[in-house]
Design a protein around this motif. Structure first.
Motif, PDB file in Angstrom:
ATOM      1  N   LEU A   1      -7.106  -1.784  -1.766  1.00 45.59           N
ATOM      2  CA  LEU A   1      -6.887  -0.546  -2.508  1.00 45.59           C
ATOM      3  C   LEU A   1      -5.592   0.122  -2.075  1.00 45.59           C
ATOM      4  N   LEU A   2      -5.300   0.075  -0.779  1.00 45.98           N
ATOM      5  CA  LEU A   2      -4.065   0.663  -0.281  1.00 45.98           C
ATOM      6  C   LEU A   2      -2.854  -0.025  -0.895  1.00 45.98           C
ATOM      7  N   GLU A   3      -2.900  -1.346  -1.006  1.00 44.46           N
ATOM      8  CA  GLU A   3      -1.786  -2.084  -1.589  1.00 44.46           C
ATOM      9  C   GLU A   3      -1.638  -1.769  -3.072  1.00 44.46           C
ATOM     10  N   ALA A   4      -2.767  -1.549  -3.757  1.00 48.53           N
ATOM     11  CA  ALA A   4      -2.721  -1.287  -5.193  1.00 48.53           C
ATOM     12  C   ALA A   4      -2.303   0.146  -5.514  1.00 48.53           C
ATOM     13  N   PHE A   5      -2.431   1.031  -4.562  1.00 51.46           N
ATOM     14  CA  PHE A   5      -2.043   2.428  -4.728  1.00 51.46           C
ATOM     15  C   PHE A   5      -0.517   2.512  -4.602  1.00 51.46           C
ATOM     16  N   THR A   6       0.171   2.923  -5.668  1.00 50.31           N
ATOM     17  CA  THR A   6       1.633   2.958  -5.676  1.00 50.31           C
ATOM     18  C   THR A   6       2.138   4.381  -5.799  1.00 50.31           C
ATOM     19  N   LEU A   7       3.324   4.598  -5.250  1.00 52.43           N
ATOM     20  CA  LEU A   7       3.960   5.903  -5.252  1.00 52.43           C
ATOM     21  C   LEU A   7       5.420   5.703  -5.653  1.00 52.43           C
ATOM     22  N   TYR A   8       5.884   6.438  -6.659  1.00 52.37           N
ATOM     23  CA  TYR A   8       7.262   6.281  -7.118  1.00 52.37           C
ATOM     24  C   TYR A   8       7.712   7.587  -7.790  1.00 52.37           C
ATOM     25  N   PRO A   9       9.028   7.821  -7.997  1.00 50.39           N
ATOM     26  CA  PRO A   9      10.127   7.029  -7.424  1.00 50.39           C
ATOM     27  C   PRO A   9      10.230   7.282  -5.925  1.00 50.39           C
ATOM     28  N   ASN A  10      10.818   6.370  -5.224  1.00 51.59           N
ATOM     29  CA  ASN A  10      10.963   6.485  -3.773  1.00 51.59           C
ATOM     30  C   ASN A  10      12.285   5.838  -3.355  1.00 51.59           C
ATOM     31  N   PRO A  11      13.316   6.624  -3.096  1.00 51.17           N
ATOM     32  CA  PRO A  11      13.368   8.072  -2.893  1.00 51.17           C
ATOM     33  C   PRO A  11      13.104   8.862  -4.181  1.00 51.17           C
ATOM     34  N   ALA A  12      12.602  10.088  -3.983  1.00 55.30           N
ATOM     35  CA  ALA A  12      12.269  10.953  -5.102  1.00 55.30           C
ATOM     36  C   ALA A  12      13.202  12.163  -5.130  1.00 55.30           C
ATOM     37  N   LYS A  13      13.150  12.903  -6.244  1.00 61.60           N
ATOM     38  CA  LYS A  13      14.004  14.078  -6.370  1.00 61.60           C
ATOM     39  C   LYS A  13      13.186  15.339  -6.642  1.00 61.60           C
ATOM     40  N   ASP A  14      12.580  15.422  -7.825  1.00 62.67           N
ATOM     41  CA  ASP A  14      11.842  16.640  -8.167  1.00 62.67           C
ATOM     42  C   ASP A  14      10.344  16.432  -8.324  1.00 62.67           C
ATOM     43  N   LYS A  15       9.908  15.172  -8.417  1.00 68.57           N
ATOM     44  CA  LYS A  15       8.469  14.903  -8.492  1.00 68.57           C
ATOM     45  C   LYS A  15       8.203  13.466  -8.049  1.00 68.57           C
ATOM     46  N   ILE A  16       6.951  13.228  -7.675  1.00 67.47           N
ATOM     47  CA  ILE A  16       6.491  11.876  -7.377  1.00 67.47           C
ATOM     48  C   ILE A  16       5.272  11.579  -8.239  1.00 67.47           C
ATOM     49  N   ILE A  17       5.143  10.302  -8.575  1.00 61.69           N
ATOM     50  CA  ILE A  17       4.024   9.846  -9.391  1.00 61.69           C
ATOM     51  C   ILE A  17       3.166   8.913  -8.548  1.00 61.69           C
ATOM     52  N   ILE A  18       1.859   9.109  -8.611  1.00 58.76           N
ATOM     53  CA  ILE A  18       0.916   8.240  -7.913  1.00 58.76           C
ATOM     54  C   ILE A  18       0.112   7.486  -8.960  1.00 58.76           C
ATOM     55  N   ASP A  19       0.139   6.166  -8.888  1.00 59.66           N
ATOM     56  CA  ASP A  19      -0.677   5.316  -9.757  1.00 59.66           C
ATOM     57  C   ASP A  19      -1.803   4.697  -8.938  1.00 59.66           C
ATOM     58  N   LEU A  20      -3.031   4.834  -9.433  1.00 57.06           N
ATOM     59  CA  LEU A  20      -4.203   4.334  -8.723  1.00 57.06           C
ATOM     60  C   LEU A  20      -4.851   3.219  -9.535  1.00 57.06           C
ATOM     61  N   PRO A  21      -5.389   2.204  -8.879  1.00 53.69           N
ATOM     62  CA  PRO A  21      -6.112   1.155  -9.604  1.00 53.69           C
ATOM     63  C   PRO A  21      -7.416   1.699 -10.180  1.00 53.69           C
ATOM     64  N   ALA A  22      -7.981   0.990 -11.125  1.00 50.04           N
ATOM     65  CA  ALA A  22      -9.177   1.465 -11.827  1.00 50.04           C
ATOM     66  C   ALA A  22     -10.364   1.643 -10.897  1.00 50.04           C
ATOM     67  N   ASN A  23     -10.464   0.828  -9.856  1.00 49.10           N
ATOM     68  CA  ASN A  23     -11.625   0.882  -8.953  1.00 49.10           C
ATOM     69  C   ASN A  23     -11.392   1.783  -7.751  1.00 49.10           C
ATOM     70  N   PHE A  24     -10.331   2.597  -7.790  1.00 48.91           N
ATOM     71  CA  PHE A  24     -10.018   3.446  -6.634  1.00 48.91           C
ATOM     72  C   PHE A  24     -11.058   4.554  -6.503  1.00 48.91           C
TER      73      PHE A  24
END
Length: 579
Positions: A497-520
């Protein structure tokens, strides 16, 4: 009534004496009987380090020309000298350092020699050693080598090496060797910008001075040019910030001792010195700048200081300070001093804690735990003719401790360059892991935290050098707690689950987006903190969407940690902000 009052006073006095910090010199009864011979410039170094990994801190003692290095094996609180010596080296040895440069699970040995050279010995896994200096490419011509330190300057999981040359004239240099990941090293001193010529350095520490997640360097310089500060640029180069950061203190700087004395999350640095100026202390501000505070903190010792080290002598949750020097009462000066931390940024010198019996001129000291009772002890390498001294901590109180060891997997196996945080009742203690500290010294590889009257730690967090994070809750005290990288809450059945959890953009500027897998698991909240552990913001999560957006407009440039709190625990990832 008079008898009862007398008994009450007697009881009160004994309670005070019983709980007071105290040390006893115990080298002879613990089996140590060696002395450092005649030397050039500042005696020799000492380590209080568990070099056979059995959980007991051993002792390695530098020796003068013609003598072999002394190694003492600790067997449940008593020492036995290893004969013959582990290595064939009869030079005038200055610095001894243990570290696993090849990440094979055992500690190798590196030594510096004055007017000779430096040597790297590879451990074959059974405390037998092969001199691999030439094959490894650590080529250093004869010179006045003094201090050294291992650190991972490029976060590749392997240790690099910096060596100081005290007689650093126009034709001599310090050395920075980068680990090639195949058992060899390249000399990158010139290209990295860390020659630091025409100075007289004694020692250095690797530390994250500007809180950006990589290792910078702070050097102690004897009498010319000021202490040196090099900030890691992240590309195998350093920028010399000595002149502008407030840390380029000019003094007869014999040692640099690193520790967070005020528990603000940033390392501070103590420099021993000579009278009439006294010793100095650079308080770290966490952004690569420093403020000198020795006098206001009460630690500007007016003697000829050499070795110094921070440690929590009474396990009350803050760092105390021990300094030794090469004057004594016959010269009209103290031989050593112990400063007790008052918990408010100031210290008090304790005149009656055992060191009033110390009348020996000395140089290097190191911190360890000889009998595994949690109370840190001190070993001191003295001037010619005097045995190594071991100051056994005999303090008795009701305080508890937690001793923490690290074992890196993707990071270097020693865990050098990691932050360890221990929390109790919302109060944080923070330690940075070093290979070298003080004057030609190496302390125990186990970080000893005082817990006060708490029998356990609410939480323990390890921030590994490569950005990985391990968290543990409700850790019992009065034990050695070994943390293997990846065994905290970001491991085990949750790893996919940790590997499937993504965070972008990285580096970021004004916001970050977190994408989670369906089974999170359902996310409850998201916390952001900086690398110093300071809480920045919390965002509650009220939906079950698999995409979460977080506004970070208020964040300045730097590196941050995102804590994603879910039904199954906390998941951590780092991200950076670049506006």
């Amino acid at each position: 009534m008079k008898i009862l009052f007398t008994l009450f006073l007697f009881f009160q006095v004994n309670v005070i004496l019983f709980s007071q910090i105290s040390f006893e010199e115990s080298s002879q009864e613990m089996g140590i009987s060696d002395t450092f011979g005649p030397s050039i410039f500042g005696g020799g170094g000492v380590t209080f380090y568990d070099f056979n990994h059995d959980g007991w801190d051993d002792i390695s003692m530098a020796t003068t020309e013609g003598d072999s290095i002394n190694f003492y094996l600790n067997t449940e609180g008593s020492f036995e000298k290893i004969l013959p010596s582990l290595v064939n080296n009869t030079a005038q040895v200055k610095n001894i350092l243990w570290a696993d440069y090849d990440n094979d699970g055992d500690d190798d040995l590196f030594v510096t020699g004055y007017d000779s050279g430096t040597n790297l010995y590879q451990n074959q896994g059974d405390l037998t050693f092969i001199d691999v200096t030439i094959d490894a490419g650590i080529i250093t011509p004869p010179a006045g080598y003094q201090g050294a330190a291992w650190g991972d300057i490029n976060n590749d999981g392997l240790l690099d090496l910096y060596i100081t040359t005290n007689s650093n004239g126009p034709f001599e240099t310090n050395y920075l060797f980068i680990n090639n990941q195949d058992g060899t090293f390249d000399d990158i001193t010139q290209s990295a910008g860390v020659v630091d010529s025409l100075k007289s350095p004694f020692g250095l520490v690797f530390s994250d001075l500007d809180s950006d997640g990589d290792q910078d360097m702070y050097l102690s310089i004897d009498h010319n040019g000021g202490n040196s500060v090099f900030i890691n640029q992240g590309d195998n180069t350093f920028h010399d910030e000595t002149a502008s950061c407030g840390g380029g203190l000019e003094l007869y700087s014999m040692c640099i001792a690193a520790g967070d004395y005020d528990n603000d999350g940033f390392e501070d640095f103590y420099f021993s010195n000579m009278p009439p100026e006294g010793s100095k202390m650079a308080k770290g501000n966490g952004d690569g700048t420093f403020t000198e505070v020795a006098e206001e903190a009460g630690v500007n010792w007016m003697s000829d200081g050499w070795g110094a080290n921070w440690f929590d002598a009474d396990l009350d949750g803050d760092l105390d300070l021990f300094v030794c020097g090469c004057h004594n009462i016959l010269d009209g000066f103290e031989s050593s001093v112990f400063y007790e931390n008052q918990g408010d940024g100031t210290f008090t010198s304790l005149p009656l804690c055992g060191f009033e019996n110390d009348t020996i001129r000395s140089f290097s000291n190191a911190i360890g735990d000889v009998d595994n009772d949690g109370y840190p002890d001190i070993v001191v390498n003295n001037e010619v003719g005097y045995n190594l001294t071991l100051w056994h901590n005999t303090t008795q109180n009701d305080n508890h401790y937690l001793k923490i060891g690290l074992e890196g997997i993707d990071n270097n196996t020693n865990g050098i360059g990691s932050w360890i945080e221990v929390y109790n009742d919302g109060v944080r203690q923070r330690r940075y892991t070093h290979s070298a500290n003080g004057y030609l010294a190496q302390n125990t590889s186990y970080e000893i935290f005082g817990l006060g009257l708490n029998s356990s730690a609410d939480s323990v967090i390890v921030l590994w050098l490569n950005g990985e994070i391990d968290v543990f809750y409700n850790v019992e005290g009065d034990q050695l707690f070994t943390i293997v990288e990846g065994t905290g809450i970001n491991s085990g059945i949750e790893e996919d689950l940790l590997e499937a959890f993504t965070l972008y953009p990285n580096p970021a500027k004004d916001k970050i987006i977190i994408d989670l897998p369906a089974n999170f698991p359902i996310v409850k909240s998201i916390d952001i903190m900086d690398l110093a552990g300071k809480h920045i913001k919390t965002q509650k999560v009220f939906s079950v969407d698999n995409t979460i957006s977080i506004d970070i407009n208020e964040l300045t440039n730097g590196v941050y940690i995102l804590n994603l709190r879910s039904e199954k625990g906390v998941f951590n990832k780092r991200f950076s902000v670049q506006n």
